[in-house]
Write a protein that holds these residues in place. Structure first.
Motif, PDB file in Angstrom:
ATOM      1  N   CYS A 250      -5.577   5.271   0.186  1.00  0.00           N
ATOM      2  CA  CYS A 250      -4.993   3.930   0.273  1.00  0.00           C
ATOM      3  C   CYS A 250      -5.619   3.102   1.387  1.00  0.00           C
ATOM      4  O   CYS A 250      -6.072   3.636   2.397  1.00  0.00           O
ATOM      5  CB  CYS A 250      -3.489   4.020   0.494  1.00  0.00           C
TER       6      CYS A 250
ATOM      7  N   THR B  92       5.227  -0.894   2.342  1.00  0.00           N
ATOM      8  CA  THR B  92       4.655   0.409   2.015  1.00  0.00           C
ATOM      9  C   THR B  92       5.643   1.208   1.168  1.00  0.00           C
ATOM     10  O   THR B  92       6.860   1.024   1.262  1.00  0.00           O
ATOM     11  CB  THR B  92       4.335   1.210   3.298  1.00  0.00           C
TER      12      THR B  92
ATOM     13  N   VAL C 201       1.880   5.176   1.423  1.00  0.00           N
ATOM     14  CA  VAL C 201       1.862   6.021   2.608  1.00  0.00           C
ATOM     15  C   VAL C 201       2.324   7.434   2.239  1.00  0.00           C
ATOM     16  O   VAL C 201       2.836   7.677   1.144  1.00  0.00           O
ATOM     17  CB  VAL C 201       2.760   5.455   3.733  1.00  0.00           C
TER      18      VAL C 201
ATOM     19  N   TYR D  90       0.745  -2.090   8.548  1.00  0.00           N
ATOM     20  CA  TYR D  90       1.637  -1.653   7.482  1.00  0.00           C
ATOM     21  C   TYR D  90       2.809  -2.609   7.250  1.00  0.00           C
ATOM     22  O   TYR D  90       3.806  -2.248   6.635  1.00  0.00           O
ATOM     23  CB  TYR D  90       2.151  -0.236   7.791  1.00  0.00           C
TER      24      TYR D  90
ATOM     25  N   SER E  49      -5.262  -0.120   4.257  1.00  0.00           N
ATOM     26  CA  SER E  49      -4.269  -0.753   5.118  1.00  0.00           C
ATOM     27  C   SER E  49      -4.919  -1.957   5.778  1.00  0.00           C
ATOM     28  O   SER E  49      -6.132  -2.140   5.718  1.00  0.00           O
ATOM     29  CB  SER E  49      -3.749   0.223   6.171  1.00  0.00           C
TER      30      SER E  49
ATOM     31  N   SER F 246      -2.372   2.709  -3.982  1.00  0.00           N
ATOM     32  CA  SER F 246      -1.612   1.487  -3.746  1.00  0.00           C
ATOM     33  C   SER F 246      -1.137   0.879  -5.061  1.00  0.00           C
ATOM     34  O   SER F 246      -0.220   0.057  -5.069  1.00  0.00           O
ATOM     35  CB  SER F 246      -2.463   0.469  -2.975  1.00  0.00           C
TER      36      SER F 246
ATOM     37  N   LYS G 198      -1.230   6.038   5.975  1.00  0.00           N
ATOM     38  CA  LYS G 198      -1.608   5.708   4.607  1.00  0.00           C
ATOM     39  C   LYS G 198      -1.998   6.960   3.828  1.00  0.00           C
ATOM     40  O   LYS G 198      -2.438   7.957   4.401  1.00  0.00           O
ATOM     41  CB  LYS G 198      -2.750   4.701   4.589  1.00  0.00           C
TER      42      LYS G 198
ATOM     43  N   THR H 117       0.840  -1.194   0.000  1.00  0.00           N
ATOM     44  CA  THR H 117       0.000   0.000   0.000  1.00  0.00           C
ATOM     45  C   THR H 117       0.878   1.248   0.000  1.00  0.00           C
ATOM     46  O   THR H 117       2.101   1.177   0.160  1.00  0.00           O
ATOM     47  CB  THR H 117      -0.965   0.009   1.197  1.00  0.00           C
TER      48      THR H 117
END
Length: 506
Positions: free
Chosen positions: A413, A422, A401, A494, A415, A450, A409, A399
């Motif tokens: 996105c 990330t 951040v 994460y 999580s 993402s 995030k 994903t």
């Protein structure tokens, strides 16, 4: 002579009667309770899916009633996918000596309950996986199949969740088109969002956050092939075509294929070609492998890696028979391409699609390192955690951040506990995302979510593998983990955090 023949005839009759009895027993009458006979509406089915997701569960068709599965099949053009095999892991047709026999037995059973001929039932049988697409209209057929140990799953093949969302009043203006991840726009890049390096390539700001330029002193992806399952590759961006070997990028190849069938008819098999008609796939290919060019355009992470792209769907929302079939076919094709080491897919669905899961498992069984997007929020998925197939254990979920963080995030996105890595892809001050090559030649754009985080991670993995060409998938993945923020303790939402590409290649 007559005395000898008579016992044989009697024995034959007994055997015949026994066989008929066994056949009748295997095709027993199915009783459906009266309260379960009503066809659920598409909205009622969607509500059950949403309730499961909102309760923090991954929705699968196995978890709901036969009535729900049957209703979804009927509302999806009466198309069902039947996965079969000796057990849950018996998905590879090429490793099973009894696949043809099992398939025929199931078709005969379906024909019995549907009161049709097999030729009117079978739509498609996968050549590599133990699954087939069939026409089913009766709830008794679904009930009979779900009782069999031979059946791994039976589920709707064309129930369109997002189309139902559009139909439902008061859904907050949900549309699949506006939120599909498509776009052909170009943008003038802010000078603060890149650094120019020789021969005249723009390095995105986020690459420095992950020490990617420093890692280039050790590896550039040479010798590694990345397969991207997405919406295809633009025929109008020469840096991802005829000029793939430009500037400091040399001696590599790019190939593109199309497995998406743009048709409302499930029996249609003619694809619409390998060219991107959305823009999303081109952006993913750019961030992963764009050349270190002399055109003044953004460079990709693994700028000397080979690239194979598959147009598997029309957009990033895998809703409908041909999109889900396309993704499954792309995974099996890449699985069977020996030189492909890494597969990256920045598309998905809010619930499980078993034919895609089988394709992912098949690719994993061939040693591929698979990265999937953890999810990007839209008007119809903002209540969803990590999406499918990123949540699968065979996939590495990624994903995005915000800049300077590993546990905040990006605005759109997702999580969750399945996330492993990330990537910083949203600037703290401006909110700008990652510069990439545009759909059109000599133009740039920004891309986020993402999706871009996943393609970036695939590129970093290519750097690691090119530095260590004899390594296995697990060795490469372990090195990525060791280089990340939280290793060895995994963050609950994460994963291992941001990857340090320099550490990963040293």
């Amino acid at each position: 002579m007559i005395r000898r023949i008579l016992p044989l005839v009697v024995a034959g009759l007994l055997l015949s009667l026994t066989s008929c009895s066994e056949n009748e027993q295997s095709f027993e009458a199915i009783s459906i309770a009266q309260e379960q006979r009503e066809l659920l509406t598409p909205q009622e089915i969607k509500a059950k899916i949403d309730a499961s997701i909102q309760n923090g569960m991954h929705f699968t068709w196995k978890a709901v009633t036969t009535q729900t599965v049957w209703s979804a099949i009927v509302h999806g053009n009466s198309l069902a996918t039947v996965g079969f095999g000796a057990d849950a892991n018996d998905f590879d047709r090429t490793k099973s000596n009894s696949s043809a026999t099992q398939q025929q037995a199931l078709l005969e059973r379906i024909a019995y309950y549907e009161q049709k001929e097999i030729k009117d039932i079978l739509v498609n049988a996968d050549p590599y996986l133990n699954l087939m697409d069939v026409r089913i209209e009766k709830q008794e057929t679904v009930a009979a199949l779900r009782k069999l140990g031979l059946v791994r799953y039976v589920e709707p093949a064309d129930f369109r969740y997002f189309t139902v969302a559009e139909m439902k009043p008061g859904n907050g203006g949900v549309t699949t088109q506006s939120d599909s991840g498509c776009g052909f726009e170009s943008a003038t890049l802010a000078t603060s969002d890149y650094t120019t390096v020789t021969p005249n390539a723009k390095v995105p700001w986020a690459f420095y956050s992950h020490n990617i330029p420093s890692a280039w002193s050790f590896a550039t992806g040479r010798g590694i092939t990345i397969g991207i399952v997405d919406t295809g590759l633009s025929p109008n961006q020469s840096l991802l075509g005829t000029n793939f070997n430009n500037g400091a990028s040399t001696g590599r190849t790019v190939q593109k294929f199309g497995v998406y069938v743009d048709s409302i008819w499930p029996w249609s098999t003619t694809t619409d070609g390998p060219n991107d008609q959305c823009g999303h796939g081109t952006s993913m290919a750019s961030v992963a492998t764009a050349p270190r060019n002399d055109r003044g355009l953004p460079v990709g992470v693994a700028y000397n890696a080979n690239l194979i792209t598959y147009r598997a769907a029309s957009n990033v929302v895998l809703d409908g028979y041909h999109e889900q079939n396309g993704v499954k076919n792309a995974f099996t094709a890449l699985a069977n391409t020996a030189n492909v080491k890494i597969i990256s897919m920045s598309m998905g669905h809010v619930f499980s699609v078993s034919k895609i899961a089988d394709g992912v498992k098949y690719a994993y069984s061939k040693g591929k390192l698979i990265f999937c997007a953890g999810g990007t929020s839209t008007s119809f998925t903002n209540f969803v955690g990590v999406i499918f197939p990123a949540w699968m254990p065979e996939a590495v979920a990624v994903t995005g951040v915000k800049e300077g963080t590993s546990n905040q995030k990006c605005d759109v996105c997702h999580s969750g506990s399945e996330i492993q890595f990330t990537i910083q892809m949203q600037r703290a001050a401006s909110g700008n995302t990652i510069p990439v090559d545009s759909y059109y030649d000599n133009q740039s754009d920004y891309v986020g979510g993402s999706s871009v985080a996943t393609a970036t991670t695939a590129g970093i993995a290519a750097l690691v593998w090119s530095k260590n060409p004899t390594w296995t998938r697990d060795q490469v993945l372990n090195k990525l983990r060791q280089s990340a923020t939280y290793y060895p303790t995994r963050n609950s939402n994460y994963g291992y955090g941001n990857i340090n590409a320099l550490l990963a290649v040293q």
